[in-house]
Design a protein around this motif. Structure first.
Motif, PDB file in Angstrom:
ATOM      1  N   LEU B   3     -66.668  32.636 -21.078  1.00 15.62           N
ATOM      2  CA  LEU B   3     -67.759  31.680 -20.985  1.00 15.62           C
ATOM      3  C   LEU B   3     -68.623  32.022 -19.763  1.00 15.62           C
ATOM      4  O   LEU B   3     -68.096  32.201 -18.676  1.00 15.62           O
ATOM      5  CB  LEU B   3     -67.149  30.283 -20.812  1.00 15.62           C
ATOM      6  N   GLU B   6     -73.425  29.762 -16.668  1.00 15.91           N
ATOM      7  CA  GLU B   6     -74.495  28.858 -17.119  1.00 15.91           C
ATOM      8  C   GLU B   6     -74.015  28.030 -18.327  1.00 15.91           C
ATOM      9  O   GLU B   6     -74.287  26.836 -18.402  1.00 15.91           O
ATOM     10  CB  GLU B   6     -75.749  29.659 -17.512  1.00 15.91           C
ATOM     11  N   ARG B   7     -73.287  28.668 -19.250  1.00 12.91           N
ATOM     12  CA  ARG B   7     -72.773  27.932 -20.408  1.00 12.91           C
ATOM     13  C   ARG B   7     -71.705  26.923 -19.976  1.00 12.91           C
ATOM     14  O   ARG B   7     -71.586  25.856 -20.571  1.00 12.91           O
ATOM     15  CB  ARG B   7     -72.175  28.900 -21.444  1.00 12.91           C
ATOM     16  N   HIS B   8     -70.949  27.288 -18.953  1.00 12.29           N
ATOM     17  CA  HIS B   8     -69.922  26.362 -18.469  1.00 12.29           C
ATOM     18  C   HIS B   8     -70.566  25.080 -17.931  1.00 12.29           C
ATOM     19  O   HIS B   8     -70.066  23.973 -18.154  1.00 12.29           O
ATOM     20  CB  HIS B   8     -69.062  27.042 -17.393  1.00 12.29           C
ATOM     21  N   ARG B  11     -71.461  23.051 -20.957  1.00 11.01           N
ATOM     22  CA  ARG B  11     -70.281  22.481 -21.609  1.00 11.01           C
ATOM     23  C   ARG B  11     -69.704  21.316 -20.803  1.00 11.01           C
ATOM     24  O   ARG B  11     -69.280  20.292 -21.351  1.00 11.01           O
ATOM     25  CB  ARG B  11     -69.203  23.567 -21.764  1.00 11.01           C
ATOM     26  N   SER B  98     -83.373  22.367 -23.831  1.00  8.01           N
ATOM     27  CA  SER B  98     -82.974  23.144 -22.647  1.00  8.01           C
ATOM     28  C   SER B  98     -84.229  23.624 -21.912  1.00  8.01           C
ATOM     29  O   SER B  98     -85.330  23.628 -22.464  1.00  8.01           O
ATOM     30  CB  SER B  98     -82.130  24.347 -23.063  1.00  8.01           C
TER      31      SER B  98
END
Lengths: 234, 234
Positions: B3, B6-8, B11, B98
């Motif tokens: 992951l 940035e995606r973490h 999430r 986003s």
């Protein structure tokens, strides 16, 4: 009548002139050797100056360093003792004059760059410099300050403006009578610029390469509006 | 494939949407209650805005607070969960989108004030906002950021930019999966503004009144040159 904090700063430099000159000229101050001497030289050069005033020049090393780089530089300091040492190293480039006396002069020379390297240590004396800096700065001139970084300088005390006890901890034991200094938060430094119509154009936090902690903070500002009237120094 | 940081971040907000909304709406976060909520409202009002974008609005409290003060405000956030909660409290003032999607839109609405309240937590995502902010800012528009003060946020680590492990220490135990965040020195924040033709016009260090330590840092910038071409978002 007790000695004022501002007078104590002056007295401390007079007292320590010989020992301080020895420390600077023998490159004994670790943070200066590692970081801040080169930082301030680079900051001045980045402004492509032709005529520089080294305001609060002490024994004069920065003035000499800039002259060595073919930049017309003049240094002033309130301490007659330090200016004596400066003149012995490079005569005719220095004068013993306080910030207050400088701005009271009828005819003031103009510089395109004014640099204060660890020389803004008081309260009223610093505010006086900010209020009057445009009297000695040419149009679009640069005002460069290197000073103690509030992050490091705050220590365990509260992060609020105020006078603090001085110390020569980490310096040579030949230095005595440490002067108090006026702590300013970064917000307060920022307001000194904005309230005196100076645009902050650069902000640097040079790191000590050993600790990766800021060794100082550097501000570079330029006169915000060349058409604004000069501010009274009252 | 692991992951990305940035995606973490994304999430973590999705995971914590319900618990976070509860904490904000019950005013459970001490520093927000004591200092930073009022600070960001005051900062926005000081710009005398007529049309505000709350960029990274979360569950939407700031958008509502500004609407309550008769300011036309719109909030966006990448988290669909948080925007669900926002819309339930005040519909039609929020959108789930986003930063990346926002700036890719063909026709972008303009705002005279864009505010990011603790919503610039990543690396590339933040740089994307800075590169593109002028696409959504009207002429002379204000860009206001409140974020973690580097003095406080640095802790005992080195004062250099980089990703850091997240933590919910000091928050409710109902919050889980803390996301990493990208630490920037003050110098790096300054360069984000200057390298994207934004003039820093105000800099604030609001203090926690209990500790006298900065609870945050606030930057207010304005578009430096309205005639400059828009920067590519590539």
């Amino acid at each position: 009548m007790p000695l004022s904090y501002e007078r104590h700063i002056f007295r401390s430099w007079e007292t320590n002139a010989e020992a301080w000159t020895h420390e600077v000229r023998h490159n004994n101050i670790e943070s200066r050797k590692l970081v801040t001497n080169q930082t301030i030289i680079d900051a001045v050069l980045s402004c492509q100056p032709s005529r520089v005033l080294d305001l609060g020049c002490g024994e004069g090393w920065l003035t000499r360093a800039l002259i060595d780089r073919q930049i017309d530089t003049f240094g002033i300091d309130a301490s007659t003792q330090l200016i004596d040492y400066a003149n012995r190293a490079s005569s005719d480039r220095y004068a013993a004059i306080s910030y207050e006396e400088l701005f009271k002069k009828e005819a003031i020379d103009k510089y395109d760059t004014v640099v204060c390297n660890f020389s803004l240590l008081g309260q009223e004396s610093v505010e006086l410099v900010f209020r009057n800096i445009r009297k000695i700065l040419a149009t679009k001139g640069a005002f460069i300050i290197q000073t103690i970084h509030p992050v490091v300088g705050c220590g365990s005390e509260q992060y609020v403006d105020g006078w603090r006890a001085g110390s020569w901890d980490g310096f040579s034991p030949t230095l005595t009578d440490p002067a108090p200094w006026y702590f300013r938060t970064l917000e307060s430094w920022f307001r000194l610029f904005s309230s005196n119509q100076l645009d902050l154009v650069d902000f640097q936090e040079p790191l000590n390469p050993t600790t990766n902690i800021p060794a100082s903070v550097v501000f570079i500002a330029r006169v915000a509006d060349e058409n604004s009237p000069l501010v009274n120094d009252g």
